[in-house]
Design a protein around this motif. Structure first.
Motif, mmCIF file in Angstrom:
data_model
loop_
_atom_site.group_PDB
_atom_site.id
_atom_site.type_symbol
_atom_site.label_atom_id
_atom_site.label_comp_id
_atom_site.label_asym_id
_atom_site.label_seq_id
_atom_site.Cartn_x
_atom_site.Cartn_y
_atom_site.Cartn_z
ATOM 1 N N LEU A 87 0.962 -1.662 0.026
ATOM 2 C CA LEU A 87 -0.120 -0.213 -0.192
ATOM 3 C C LEU A 87 0.634 1.469 -0.273
ATOM 4 O O LEU A 87 0.799 2.143 -0.947
ATOM 5 C CB LEU A 87 -1.082 0.242 1.313
ATOM 6 C CG LEU A 87 -2.041 -0.639 1.692
ATOM 7 C CD1 LEU A 87 -2.543 -0.882 2.354
ATOM 8 C CD2 LEU A 87 -2.871 -0.266 0.490
ATOM 9 N N ALA A 88 2.091 1.157 0.911
ATOM 10 C CA ALA A 88 2.452 2.369 0.809
ATOM 11 C C ALA A 88 3.256 2.362 -0.128
ATOM 12 O O ALA A 88 3.462 3.775 -1.095
ATOM 13 C CB ALA A 88 3.141 2.668 2.256
ATOM 14 N N ILE A 89 4.157 1.429 -0.515
ATOM 15 C CA ILE A 89 4.876 1.631 -2.367
ATOM 16 C C ILE A 89 3.998 1.852 -3.366
ATOM 17 O O ILE A 89 4.662 3.029 -4.185
ATOM 18 C CB ILE A 89 5.447 0.354 -2.450
ATOM 19 C CG1 ILE A 89 6.718 0.267 -1.225
ATOM 20 C CG2 ILE A 89 6.052 1.050 -3.799
ATOM 21 C CD1 ILE A 89 7.445 -1.181 -1.196
ATOM 22 N N ALA A 90 2.950 1.411 -3.968
ATOM 23 C CA ALA A 90 1.535 2.089 -4.010
ATOM 24 C C ALA A 90 1.858 3.488 -4.380
ATOM 25 O O ALA A 90 1.236 3.217 -5.941
ATOM 26 C CB ALA A 90 0.575 0.797 -4.837
ATOM 27 N N ALA A 91 1.457 3.749 -3.404
ATOM 28 C CA ALA A 91 0.461 5.039 -3.050
ATOM 29 C C ALA A 91 2.283 5.933 -3.351
ATOM 30 O O ALA A 91 1.256 6.991 -4.342
ATOM 31 C CB ALA A 91 0.781 5.177 -1.307
ATOM 32 N N THR A 92 3.323 5.610 -3.138
ATOM 33 C CA THR A 92 4.230 7.033 -3.542
ATOM 34 C C THR A 92 4.018 6.435 -5.081
ATOM 35 O O THR A 92 4.969 7.498 -5.600
ATOM 36 C CB THR A 92 5.445 5.917 -2.881
ATOM 37 O OG1 THR A 92 5.432 5.700 -0.952
ATOM 38 C CG2 THR A 92 6.707 7.328 -3.237
ATOM 39 N N ILE A 93 4.523 5.010 -5.633
ATOM 40 C CA ILE A 93 4.698 4.552 -7.117
ATOM 41 C C ILE A 93 3.565 5.784 -7.741
ATOM 42 O O ILE A 93 3.789 6.803 -8.686
ATOM 43 C CB ILE A 93 4.542 3.717 -7.436
ATOM 44 C CG1 ILE A 93 6.004 2.610 -7.088
ATOM 45 C CG2 ILE A 93 4.620 3.625 -9.098
ATOM 46 C CD1 ILE A 93 5.718 1.495 -7.355
ATOM 47 N N ARG A 94 2.332 5.330 -7.133
ATOM 48 C CA ARG A 94 1.023 6.793 -7.759
ATOM 49 C C ARG A 94 1.392 8.165 -7.958
ATOM 50 O O ARG A 94 1.004 9.050 -9.270
ATOM 51 C CB ARG A 94 -0.061 6.977 -7.160
ATOM 52 C CG ARG A 94 -1.126 7.348 -8.483
ATOM 53 C CD ARG A 94 -3.006 6.844 -6.731
ATOM 54 N NE ARG A 94 -2.203 7.840 -5.977
ATOM 55 C CZ ARG A 94 -2.345 8.999 -5.391
ATOM 56 N NH1 ARG A 94 -3.204 9.464 -6.388
ATOM 57 N NH2 ARG A 94 -2.886 9.131 -4.293
ATOM 58 N N ARG A 95 2.296 8.843 -6.806
ATOM 59 C CA ARG A 95 2.421 10.414 -7.010
ATOM 60 C C ARG A 95 3.366 10.686 -7.883
ATOM 61 O O ARG A 95 4.046 11.579 -8.974
ATOM 62 C CB ARG A 95 2.244 10.413 -5.533
ATOM 63 C CG ARG A 95 1.615 10.547 -4.482
ATOM 64 C CD ARG A 95 2.105 11.281 -2.921
ATOM 65 N NE ARG A 95 1.307 11.168 -2.563
ATOM 66 C CZ ARG A 95 -0.065 12.620 -2.290
ATOM 67 N NH1 ARG A 95 0.752 13.238 -3.099
ATOM 68 N NH2 ARG A 95 -0.898 12.558 -1.562
ATOM 69 N N ILE A 96 4.838 9.497 -8.249
ATOM 70 C CA ILE A 96 6.005 9.179 -9.231
ATOM 71 C C ILE A 96 5.303 8.862 -10.443
ATOM 72 O O ILE A 96 6.500 8.244 -11.390
ATOM 73 C CB ILE A 96 7.365 9.508 -8.804
ATOM 74 C CG1 ILE A 96 7.163 8.355 -8.536
ATOM 75 C CG2 ILE A 96 7.289 10.545 -7.522
ATOM 76 C CD1 ILE A 96 8.462 7.096 -7.853
ATOM 77 N N ALA A 97 3.938 9.073 -11.176
ATOM 78 C CA ALA A 97 3.409 7.748 -12.181
ATOM 79 C C ALA A 97 4.321 7.878 -13.493
ATOM 80 O O ALA A 97 4.618 7.535 -14.614
ATOM 81 C CB ALA A 97 2.064 7.718 -11.948
ATOM 82 N N GLN A 98 4.259 9.316 -13.750
ATOM 83 C CA GLN A 98 4.959 9.841 -15.038
ATOM 84 C C GLN A 98 6.462 10.003 -14.612
ATOM 85 O O GLN A 98 6.877 9.955 -16.338
ATOM 86 C CB GLN A 98 4.559 11.645 -15.064
ATOM 87 C CG GLN A 98 2.886 11.297 -14.788
ATOM 88 C CD GLN A 98 2.083 11.219 -16.626
ATOM 89 O OE1 GLN A 98 2.395 10.460 -16.878
ATOM 90 N NE2 GLN A 98 1.206 10.228 -15.850
ATOM 91 N N SER A 99 7.157 9.845 -13.794
ATOM 92 C CA SER A 99 8.749 9.502 -13.518
ATOM 93 C C SER A 99 9.225 8.130 -14.134
ATOM 94 O O SER A 99 8.266 7.329 -14.552
ATOM 95 C CB SER A 99 9.568 10.069 -13.020
ATOM 96 O OG SER A 99 8.906 8.882 -11.856
ATOM 97 N N ARG A 100 10.223 7.912 -14.568
ATOM 98 C CA ARG A 100 10.967 6.862 -15.299
ATOM 99 C C ARG A 100 11.162 5.731 -13.822
ATOM 100 O O ARG A 100 11.216 4.505 -13.574
ATOM 101 C CB ARG A 100 12.655 6.961 -15.888
ATOM 102 C CG ARG A 100 12.536 7.633 -17.278
ATOM 103 C CD ARG A 100 14.342 7.673 -17.931
ATOM 104 N NE ARG A 100 13.880 8.067 -19.304
ATOM 105 C CZ ARG A 100 14.289 7.665 -20.242
ATOM 106 N NH1 ARG A 100 16.041 7.792 -19.523
ATOM 107 N NH2 ARG A 100 14.513 8.401 -21.405
ATOM 108 N N LEU A 101 11.608 6.340 -12.922
ATOM 109 C CA LEU A 101 11.592 6.185 -11.360
ATOM 110 C C LEU A 101 10.809 4.830 -10.920
ATOM 111 O O LEU A 101 10.943 4.232 -10.052
ATOM 112 C CB LEU A 101 11.509 6.638 -10.080
ATOM 113 C CG LEU A 101 12.036 6.457 -8.568
ATOM 114 C CD1 LEU A 101 13.773 5.208 -9.166
ATOM 115 C CD2 LEU A 101 12.375 7.105 -7.942
ATOM 116 N N ALA A 102 9.149 5.514 -11.688
ATOM 117 C CA ALA A 102 7.796 4.396 -11.450
ATOM 118 C C ALA A 102 8.655 3.604 -12.051
ATOM 119 O O ALA A 102 8.072 2.042 -11.724
ATOM 120 C CB ALA A 102 6.295 5.843 -11.643
ATOM 121 N N LEU A 103 8.732 3.200 -13.558
ATOM 122 C CA LEU A 103 8.502 2.222 -14.461
ATOM 123 C C LEU A 103 9.354 1.438 -13.588
ATOM 124 O O LEU A 103 9.156 0.065 -13.508
ATOM 125 C CB LEU A 103 9.167 2.689 -15.546
ATOM 126 C CG LEU A 103 9.083 0.984 -16.948
ATOM 127 C CD1 LEU A 103 8.187 0.388 -16.808
ATOM 128 C CD2 LEU A 103 9.052 2.183 -18.264
#
Length: 305
Positions: free
Chosen positions: A100-116
């Protein structure tokens, strides 16, 4: 319903509807037959074998429910069930909460390469065979493994040990391997659920002065009730039915500290040739899995209503 066709008698319309119904069942029959032969029949045979004392080759002896009584009175068999329940904390609670914590963090940076990159790295354990994962973690957690070497570099040499060979740390170490394997799956399932949440809800919350934590607790988590239920169900079943990782990393040792029902069933049936006892433990395990999974599904359905 199909509207009546002008000029066609009523009895012909009824016959056509019945024909279509039978045609639908014809498509279902192969799947039902496959399920009956490869799922229902083995379950029925397992229950039948559990009522006998049998070595798998010679004649069997009727013992009734004696095998089930031994499952709950024999310390080795009963402790294996307790170990499986303990693993739920590692296999289920840690991946879901951390996911949950990681998914919420990734959602906030969804447009960056780091999320991928993060999604790819987290999902890798699902691609790696569990046997390979078990071998790799056995090396990492050995007395001369990378984990102990890293702890020594940090000045924590006093806590180093053979993590999978110590009576007090073997089960938690196996649990952490399971948590690592299941974390990526939970994260991606929860991330997919977050993508369906209406962004207008977050905008309205920000207009009301809600912070990131308030958005997470009041919008994200309640909206992911179905996805959380799926994650909990999958991970709980994985904990109760665990076999691969434990067989490769500890084989149930040291002692019986990491012995779980799946491994115990394997030993009883193929090493000790107690097919009846193994079948009884398998039936108890199946009932335990159902008893844990059904309330989760009911909880998810109630929340949907």
């Amino acid at each position: 319903m199909t509207p009546p066709v002008p000029g066609r008698p009523a009895h012909r319309r009824v016959a056509t509807a019945k024909t279509r119904g039978w045609a639908g069942w014809l498509f279902v029959v192969p799947a039902l037959a496959f399920y009956a032969v490869f799922v229902l029949r083995p379950i029925a045979l397992t229950f039948q074998y559990s009522l006998y004392r049998w070595d798998g080759i010679g004649p069997s002896t009727w013992v009734g429910l004696a095998n089930y009584g031994k499952v709950f009175t024999d310390p080795d068999l009963y402790d294996s069930l307790i170990n499986a329940v303990k693993l739920i904390v590692f296999f289920s609670a840690i991946p879901v909460l951390l996911g949950l914590a990681i998914a919420a963090t990734i959602r906030r940076i969804a447009q960056s390469r780091l999320a991928l990159v993060a999604r790819t790295v987290l999902f890798l354990p699902q691609v790696i065979p569990l046997v390979a994962a078990g071998i790799a973690w056995s090396w990492l957690l050995s007395s001369t493994g990378v984990v102990n070497q890293f702890l020594s570099l940090l000045g924590l040499g006093g806590v180093t040990r053979a993590w999978l060979g110590d009576l007090s740390t073997a089960l938690p170490a196996v649990g952490m391997i399971g948590a690592w394997v299941l974390l990526g799956l939970c994260t991606l399932l929860l991330l997919a659920g977050m993508s369906k949440i209406d962004p207008a809800l977050y905008e309205a919350a920000r207009l009301d002065g809600a912070g990131a934590w308030r958005e997470f607790a009041s919008i994200t988590v309640p909206s992911l009730r179905q996805e959380i239920a799926v994650c909990v169900t999958v991970t709980v079943i994985a904990a109760l039915a665990s076999f691969d990782i434990i067989y490769i990393s500890t084989q149930g040792g040291p002692g019986n500290t990491t012995m779980v029902p799946g491994l115990q069933i394997f030993y009883l049936a193929f090493s000790e040739r107690q097919v009846g006892m193994a079948s009884a433990l398998a039936v108890v395990l199946m009932v335990l899995v159902i008893a844990c999974a059904l309330p989760i599904q009911w909880f998810a359905k109630d929340g949907k209503r």
